[in-house]
Design a protein around this motif. Structure first.
Motif, PDB file in Angstrom:
ATOM      1  N   ALA A 180      15.330   6.965  44.726  1.00  0.00           N
ATOM      2  CA  ALA A 180      15.880   7.955  45.641  1.00  0.00           C
ATOM      3  C   ALA A 180      16.703   7.288  46.734  1.00  0.00           C
ATOM      4  O   ALA A 180      17.779   7.754  47.099  1.00  0.00           O
ATOM      5  N   ALA A 239      19.995   6.271  45.361  1.00  0.00           N
ATOM      6  CA  ALA A 239      20.896   7.408  45.198  1.00  0.00           C
ATOM      7  C   ALA A 239      21.521   7.793  46.538  1.00  0.00           C
ATOM      8  O   ALA A 239      22.720   8.077  46.630  1.00  0.00           O
ATOM      9  N   TYR A 240      20.707   7.786  47.588  1.00  0.00           N
ATOM     10  CA  TYR A 240      21.227   8.110  48.928  1.00  0.00           C
ATOM     11  C   TYR A 240      22.287   7.097  49.344  1.00  0.00           C
ATOM     12  O   TYR A 240      23.370   7.467  49.819  1.00  0.00           O
ATOM     13  N   GLY A 271      25.552   7.595  47.416  1.00  0.00           N
ATOM     14  CA  GLY A 271      26.297   8.766  47.887  1.00  0.00           C
ATOM     15  C   GLY A 271      26.949   8.529  49.229  1.00  0.00           C
ATOM     16  O   GLY A 271      28.124   8.860  49.446  1.00  0.00           O
ATOM     17  N   ALA A 296      23.246  13.304  47.057  1.00  0.00           N
ATOM     18  CA  ALA A 296      22.914  12.395  45.959  1.00  0.00           C
ATOM     19  C   ALA A 296      21.407  12.244  45.822  1.00  0.00           C
ATOM     20  O   ALA A 296      20.863  12.224  44.718  1.00  0.00           O
ATOM     21  N   TYR A 297      20.730  12.154  46.958  1.00  0.00           N
ATOM     22  CA  TYR A 297      19.267  12.058  46.955  1.00  0.00           C
ATOM     23  C   TYR A 297      18.652  13.276  46.274  1.00  0.00           C
ATOM     24  O   TYR A 297      17.673  13.165  45.538  1.00  0.00           O
ATOM     25  N   THR A 357      19.685  14.933  43.849  1.00  0.00           N
ATOM     26  CA  THR A 357      19.731  14.907  42.382  1.00  0.00           C
ATOM     27  C   THR A 357      18.512  14.196  41.821  1.00  0.00           C
ATOM     28  O   THR A 357      18.170  14.373  40.650  1.00  0.00           O
ATOM     29  N   LYS A 358      17.852  13.395  42.641  1.00  0.00           N
ATOM     30  CA  LYS A 358      16.623  12.718  42.239  1.00  0.00           C
ATOM     31  C   LYS A 358      15.405  13.457  42.784  1.00  0.00           C
ATOM     32  O   LYS A 358      14.432  13.697  42.083  1.00  0.00           O
ATOM     33  N   THR A 385      16.258  12.794  36.265  1.00  0.00           N
ATOM     34  CA  THR A 385      16.754  13.898  37.091  1.00  0.00           C
ATOM     35  C   THR A 385      15.608  14.579  37.804  1.00  0.00           C
ATOM     36  O   THR A 385      14.454  14.520  37.363  1.00  0.00           O
TER      37      THR A 385
END
Length: 260
Positions: free
Chosen positions: A94, A97-98, A101, A122-123, A125-126, A182
């Protein structure tokens, strides 16, 4: 055959931030397995792992995995899968992903607010939230795959009961990397290595069916496990109602607390 079991908890979902309680945990463990299992006597023995060796200072633990085990989706259970699981449990997926993004927004010239918004998107999406797994893993400084079936854990402080950390009160599930890909799949589509696979679920009911490719056998007869074909776990909140359902045969079994 098939059995129906009455439990007293609901199912919150199956991602690393979802924390099944008590009887729901026992039901979920029909699909998932941990690296180590706790015996009746309180000892930890290998399940998906065949064993572990600690360094002299108890800060480095080398865990060897059993070979030839597959997740329900056919993916291999190996050191890479274990690393992916701990990246999810500790929030690294996570966080990555952050960062990705926010970094993309920064590269595009976005200000701090835009970067934060992109990072949170973006976070999302996880959507891996910090749950009990993160607390259990707080002493882990790093983890890495040393070979296909060997994982090394480096700890911040010496710990002689680290296998209990990996067990995590029975919640140290090993999920297929595909499940962790996902947020929606992670929460709603459980994929483990256990003796049973998901058929369907709701907050109040979980139905699982026999995993025909399950890796364990009966140690006495060497027969393929599991013996059951299907289990339906249903939330029946009142202990008296569960007991009555067992007596009448509506349920084949029920889980009970000492109080009920």
């Amino acid at each position: 055959g098939e059995v129906k079991v009455g439990i007293f908890d609901t199912f919150p979902g199956f991602c690393v931030g979802n924390n099944p309680a008590n009887s729901a945990l026992m039901a979920v463990r029909s699909m998932y397995e941990t690296l180590f299992e706790r015996t009746v006597g309180g000892d930890y023995v290998g399940l998906l792992a065949s064993g572990a060796v600690a360094s002299a200072d108890l800060k480095t633990w080398t865990v060897t995995l059993r070979e030839g085990i597959k997740f329900h989706d056919g993916a291999a259970f190996n050191a890479a899968a274990v690393v992916t699981n701990y990246q999810a449990t500790t929030g690294l997926i996570a966080a990555g992903a952050y960062a990705a993004g926010a970094g993309a927004a920064a590269k595009a010239g976005g200000n701090a607010a835009a970067q934060a918004t992109a990072g949170l998107t973006a976070y999302g999406t996880k959507a891996y939230t910090v749950g009990t797994g993160a607390a259990f893993a707080a002493n882990i400084k790093s983890f890495s795959a040393k070979s296909t079936y060997v994982v090394e854990f480096v700890l911040d402080r010496a710990q002689n009961d680290f296998l209990g950390t990996l067990y995590a009160s029975g919640r140290g599930f090993m999920r297929s990397p595909a499940q962790l890909a996902t947020s929606t799949g992670c929460a709603s589509a459980p994929v483990g290595t256990g003796p049973f696979k998901l058929v369907s679920w709701s907050t109040d009911q979980l139905i699982v069916a026999k995993n025909a490719s399950y890796w364990r056998t009966d140690p006495n007869t060497m027969a393929t496990l599991p013996y059951l074909d299907k289990i339906t776990f249903s939330n029946v909140n009142e202990g008296s109602q569960r007991a009555a359902s067992v007596r009448t045969g509506t349920l084949d079994a029920g889980m009970f607390t000492a109080g009920s």
